[in-house]
Scaffold this motif. Structure first.
Motif: not given
Length: 178
Positions: A68-73, A112-118, A152-155, A161-163
């Motif tokens: 399915g589509p990668v979830p986003t923050w 650190l934020g959520a992306r850093d701690m993924a 898994t999708g790159g947070a 999409q994780g760019t």
């Protein structure tokens, strides 16, 4: 008997020399997107100060979440973090460790934020299942799957999409527009 003895000696020699298969290790290599990493690695911001690197996020026996589509923050993950992690623990005034916050997407000023701690979020909430701790609002199975797919999708932030730039659809706010 002589043949058996020779075979055992040959086997011992192979074991003693450390017979190994050489393969390049991409773990920790810099990346910009998941496509930059060979399977089973994915591109995430898991190492403080290292930017995005190729990391293994699932070990042997870990079943990959449904597609399915990668979830986003912005659309999916921030509400899960607020409900299960931020209230009382991992927010600006929480009792959790002060080196990171889960109410913001990207870190700022050494925090650190959520992306850093993924990768750590996946390890604790999805694999080990010890976060949120007992007595707190627990994640549902659907929320754990959502977190797994996000990491898994790159947070991704908001449909990026994780760019490499993380996307800034809200004009650059580090909290994803919340």
């Amino acid at each position: 008997m002589k043949r058996i003895h020779s075979s055992i000696l040959a086997l011992g020699a192979v074991m003693a020399t450390g017979c190994t298969i050489e393969a390049p290790d991409f773990t920790g290599k810099s990346c910009a997107a998941a496509a930059d990493c060979p399977l089973p690695l994915t591109c995430v911001a898991a190492r403080p100060g290292a930017g995005r690197t190729c990391e293994v996020l699932g070990g042997p026996g870990i079943v990959q979440p449904p597609g399915g589509p990668v979830p986003t923050w912005c659309n999916d993950i921030q509400p899960v973090m607020v409900a299960g992690c931020v209230a009382g623990c991992h927010g600006v005034s929480g009792i959790g460790p002060k080196g990171f916050r889960l109410d913001v997407y990207e870190g700022d000023g050494g925090v650190l934020g959520a992306r850093d701690m993924a990768a750590r979020i996946k390890a604790r909430a999805v694999i080990e299942r010890n976060m949120p701790p007992p007595g707190s609002t627990e994640f549902t199975e659907e929320q754990r799957i959502l977190l797994d797919r996000w990491v898994t999708g790159g947070a991704p932030l908001c449909g990026d999409q994780g760019t490499a730039d993380g996307g800034t659809p809200d004009g650059g706010s580090r909290d994803g527009g919340a």
